[in-house]
Write a protein that holds these residues in place. Structure first.
Motif, PDB file in Angstrom:
ATOM      1  N   ASP A  90       1.823   0.440   9.655  1.00 55.71           N
ATOM      2  CA  ASP A  90       1.237   1.462  10.524  1.00 55.71           C
ATOM      3  C   ASP A  90       2.334   2.123  11.343  1.00 55.71           C
TER       4      ASP A  90
ATOM      5  N   TRP B 156      -1.087  10.938  -9.348  1.00 54.46           N
ATOM      6  CA  TRP B 156      -1.784  10.500  -8.141  1.00 54.46           C
ATOM      7  C   TRP B 156      -3.218  11.021  -8.129  1.00 54.46           C
TER       8      TRP B 156
ATOM      9  N   GLU C 292      -4.052  11.248   1.363  1.00 57.58           N
ATOM     10  CA  GLU C 292      -3.401  10.299   2.267  1.00 57.58           C
ATOM     11  C   GLU C 292      -1.937  10.679   2.477  1.00 57.58           C
TER      12      GLU C 292
ATOM     13  N   ALA D   7       0.507   3.449   2.253  1.00 55.37           N
ATOM     14  CA  ALA D   7       0.880   3.577   3.663  1.00 55.37           C
ATOM     15  C   ALA D   7       2.181   2.833   3.947  1.00 55.37           C
TER      16      ALA D   7
ATOM     17  N   GLY E 151      -1.510  13.513   4.872  1.00 54.31           N
ATOM     18  CA  GLY E 151      -1.673  13.065   6.253  1.00 54.31           C
ATOM     19  C   GLY E 151      -0.418  12.409   6.799  1.00 54.31           C
ATOM     20  N   TRP E 152       0.227  11.572   5.980  1.00 56.76           N
ATOM     21  CA  TRP E 152       1.464  10.927   6.434  1.00 56.76           C
ATOM     22  C   TRP E 152       2.582  11.945   6.639  1.00 56.76           C
TER      23      TRP E 152
ATOM     24  N   ASP F 124      -5.300  -4.679   2.844  1.00 53.89           N
ATOM     25  CA  ASP F 124      -5.178  -3.243   2.598  1.00 53.89           C
ATOM     26  C   ASP F 124      -4.418  -2.520   3.703  1.00 53.89           C
ATOM     27  N   HIS F 125      -4.368  -3.119   4.884  1.00 54.04           N
ATOM     28  CA  HIS F 125      -3.689  -2.493   6.029  1.00 54.04           C
ATOM     29  C   HIS F 125      -2.425  -3.296   6.316  1.00 54.04           C
TER      30      HIS F 125
ATOM     31  N   ALA G 231      -7.404  11.187  -3.703  1.00 54.37           N
ATOM     32  CA  ALA G 231      -7.367  10.387  -2.470  1.00 54.37           C
ATOM     33  C   ALA G 231      -5.931  10.053  -2.079  1.00 54.37           C
ATOM     34  N   GLN G 232      -5.100   9.723  -3.051  1.00 58.61           N
ATOM     35  CA  GLN G 232      -3.693   9.435  -2.755  1.00 58.61           C
ATOM     36  C   GLN G 232      -2.979  10.675  -2.223  1.00 58.61           C
TER      37      GLN G 232
ATOM     38  N   SER H  85       0.819  -1.206   0.000  1.00 61.30           N
ATOM     39  CA  SER H  85       0.000   0.000   0.000  1.00 61.30           C
ATOM     40  C   SER H  85       0.855   1.259   0.000  1.00 61.30           C
TER      41      SER H  85
END
Length: 697
Positions: free
Chosen positions: A690, A576, A583, A556, A586-587, A686-687, A579-580, A554
């Motif tokens: 983290d 991109w 995200e 992430a 945010g990271w 998908d996860h 949505a990408q 992913s």
């Protein structure tokens, strides 16, 4: 001086004790380990009986020449031209001051004085060792081997060697070998440390657990080098290291002194993971005050545009990067005249007016107006055969008369050992950095020397081309630090081909590999962090597919991997989705919140990429925050189709009596729980990665 005189050097937590041998005129290791290890008989003591070898061959010698040690690996081989090789020295004197020791040995007949030098590094558990060789006679000397130092480590049946191997795009692979008898050698003759091996080695007793005490060495030399480990009779391994002259030997003129590269020596009672933190602390010290500069979130346009550089497309990318929260925009290869592809332009370091029709300064100002610092890629040692520079100065490249000059990546290599070439590089960099608002410089090197000669400089066997190139390279880096202290410098050599402590002391970050694929990069970074600190590890988020492990991961996963060091982005942001981009923003925000912990804290490697779940733990210097980056690298548990249980990573180094709270979920844990059970991770397709921030209550 008594034959058993001893000296002890103490680092923050370790002792290193040297003694004069009772068997001959050399120094031996008495003890190396935690404070107090020197109190008692040496673990390296032996029967002192030898058959078919000499006492020096069996000794745990700190440094001993061929002559005294004829059979089992000498650290120094010297002779007068035309005479027999060998040094038979006598001990002359010892000079000891707080944190330093100098032991001098002299061979009056040969005309050589050898001084073994030791110095502790304050605030670390690292000891520097090097050797000074002075020709005291009236004839020059020929040095065929001139190692920096040797270290001796007691083992039982075998030594467990851990080292870092690889190739281009697969550097820093964590590799192990048990050596019970015989010789192990690694090194490089490529004029740089190279991609195949890093100048770093860790040694443990092979019969002990993997978290057993670990000894480590790292050679401070960005040129040709070797590290050689010999498992010797009597239960010990001896490791020697040094530079390797391109010509096979170095001439030492009367009155001259040659100083070898420094060998950094480290010890940890806490295994390879503990040893890695010793190296990390050492490299934070190498950074000096520059450590406290925040490493900015970088965007590099190479993977988006390649050689197709123009102001309009670069500004489009810069705007997208700024919207995500990037702080620095770097234009990579392709910005200068004649650089439509990799066949031309190198050496003619002037911005291409066709790419920047309103002027390069206007372009830089437009980038900076977005709130971004500006950076530039350059390859100072390279020259294209069709460039103006090569036409004007063909004598500046390495070459051998009568032999074809091979091209690697369609380019030749400048002889940076020449002072006129150094002056050209210095003038070029000064012109760029004073003439334009550049705050970041990426120094690349994309080929090794092949036909390495300097016609007209005298007999080839009297040159020392590799050392002269190294000294020229370091001279330029030292000048950049002095003349342009505001500029952040990134070291690169086709990826991780030139990473050593001499380079790290003069740059701010380095580029471990050109491979940015997620699972490939995770393995590269796992090995890298054993030897080097997070604050020097540049890492990008890209869309690159896996080269060696093509399993998809992913966005992430890519971000969390890159956040383990100095975060950068290299993807084509124009491709991109919204949505990408959201995200990614945010990271980047999360990274800015934790980068001080990642770069200044204590790192612990949790498992390895070969495990189904692995991670890296970073503890803030004050212990108030712990950041855990975790990755799913293996099969899932089948939930919810079948009963499953979250994967767990046991943390280390926490206070078992303290309480810790997950900042995102408000879940509370005791330190004992995190140490015993660990943090839970409920992975899905998908996860797969983290980042958790724990706050000590």
């Amino acid at each position: 001086m008594t034959p058993h005189q001893r000296w002890t050097l103490r680092t923050e937590h370790t002792s290193y004790t040297v003694r004069l041998s009772p068997d001959g005129p050399w120094a031996e290791l008495h003890a190396w380990g935690p404070h107090g290890v020197e109190d008692g008989p040496s673990a390296l003591d032996r029967s002192h009986r030898t058959h078919f070898i000499t006492p020096a061959d069996a000794a745990p010698a700190e440094y001993v020449p061929h002559g005294l040690r004829p059979f089992t690996g000498a650290d120094l081989i010297a002779a007068r031209p035309g005479s027999e090789r060998g040094v038979w020295w006598r001990f002359e004197d010892a000079r000891e001051e707080p944190g330093t020791l100098r032991l001098t040995f002299t061979d009056d007949l040969l005309g050589l004085r050898t001084t073994l030098c030791y110095a502790t590094v304050p605030g670390t558990d690292v000891l520097h060792r090097w050797t000074e060789l002075t020709c005291t006679g009236e004839e020059e000397l020929r040095l065929e081997r001139l190692d920096s130092a040797a270290v001796n480590i007691p083992v039982t049946a075998a030594a467990r060697l851990t080292y870092l191997t690889g190739q281009w795009s697969q550097e820093f692979q964590h590799t192990r070998l048990d050596l019970s008898r015989g010789t192990f050698t690694m090194g490089s003759t490529q004029g740089v440390p190279g991609h195949a091996y890093a100048p770093w080695l860790a040694v443990q007793d092979a019969t002990a657990p993997h978290d057993a005490p670990a000894y480590g060495i790292a050679l401070e030399w960005p040129g040709n080098w070797h590290i050689t480990a010999q498992a010797e009779p009597g239960g010990a391994v001896r490791v020697r290291a040094g530079r390797v002259p391109h010509e096979g030997a170095v001439r030492l003129a009367p009155g001259d002194t040659l100083t070898t590269p420094r060998l950094a020596c480290a010890f940890s009672p806490d295994g390879l993971d503990g040893l890695s933190r010793v190296w990390h602390r050492y490299e934070r010290r190498l950074a000096g005050e520059r450590l406290h500069r925040p490493r900015k979130v970088l965007y590099n346009s190479w993977e988006a545009t390649g050689f197709d550089v123009d102001a309009e497309s670069q500004l489009e990318l810069a705007k997208a990067a700024a919207d995500l929260g990037a702080e620095l925009f770097v234009v990579d290869d392709g910005w200068f005249t004649g650089r439509a592809d990799d066949t031309g332009g190198l050496g003619d370091w002037y911005p291409d007016p066709a790419a920047f029709p309103h002027g390069f300064d206007r372009f830089v100002d437009d980038v900076r107006a977005l709130g971004l610092d500006f950076g530039l890629w350059i390859e100072p040692e390279a020259v294209s055969p069709g460039s103006r520079l090569h036409a004007e100065h063909p004598e500046w490249v390495y070459r051998i008369d009568g032999r074809p000059a091979r091209r690697v990546r369609n380019q030749l290599l400048l002889d940076l050992g020449r002072t006129d070439v150094q002056d050209f590089v210095l003038a070029t960099l000064d012109r760029l950095l004073t003439g334009h608002a550049i705050g970041y410089l990426k120094w690349d090197m994309n080929r090794p020397p092949t036909e390495r000669g300097r016609p007209g400089a005298g007999p080839a066997d009297r040159l020392d081309l590799d050392a002269e190139h190294v000294h020229g390279y370091l001279r330029v880096l030292d000048h950049l630090r002095t003349a342009h202290p505001h500029v952040t410098i990134e070291g690169c050599a086709g990826g991780g081909g030139r990473i050593d402590h001499a380079t790290l002391a003069r740059t701010d970050v380095v580029w471990p590999s050109d491979n940015t694929a997620p699972l490939d990069r995770l393995r590269i970074q796992y090995g890298f962090l054993h030897a080097h600190a997070p604050h020097v590890m540049s890492s990008w988020v890209t869309d690159a597919p896996g080269v060696f492990d093509p399993r998809p991961r992913s966005l992430a996963f890519r971000f969390v991997t890159a956040m383990c060091g100095v975060l950068g982005i290299g993807a084509d942001l124009r491709a991109w989705t919204p949505a990408q981009r959201a995200e990614a923003a945010g990271w980047i925000t999360r990274y800015k919140e934790v980068r001080d912990v990642v770069h200044h804290g204590e790192a612990r490697l949790l498992g390895s990429p070969g495990d189904a779940t692995c991670g890296v733990q970073y503890d803030a210097p004050d212990g108030r925050r712990t950041v855990v980056a975790a990755f799913s690298t293996g099969p899932l548990d089948g939930a919810p189709l079948v009963p499953g249980r979250p994967a767990r990573l046991r943390l280390r180094g926490l206070d078992p009596a303290a309480a810790y709270r997950d900042a995102a979920t408000a879940t509370a844990y005791s330190g004992a729980h995190l140490l015993h059970y660990g943090l839970p991770w409920a992975w899905t397709a998908d996860h797969d990665a983290d980042l958790v921030v724990l706050t000590r209550q």
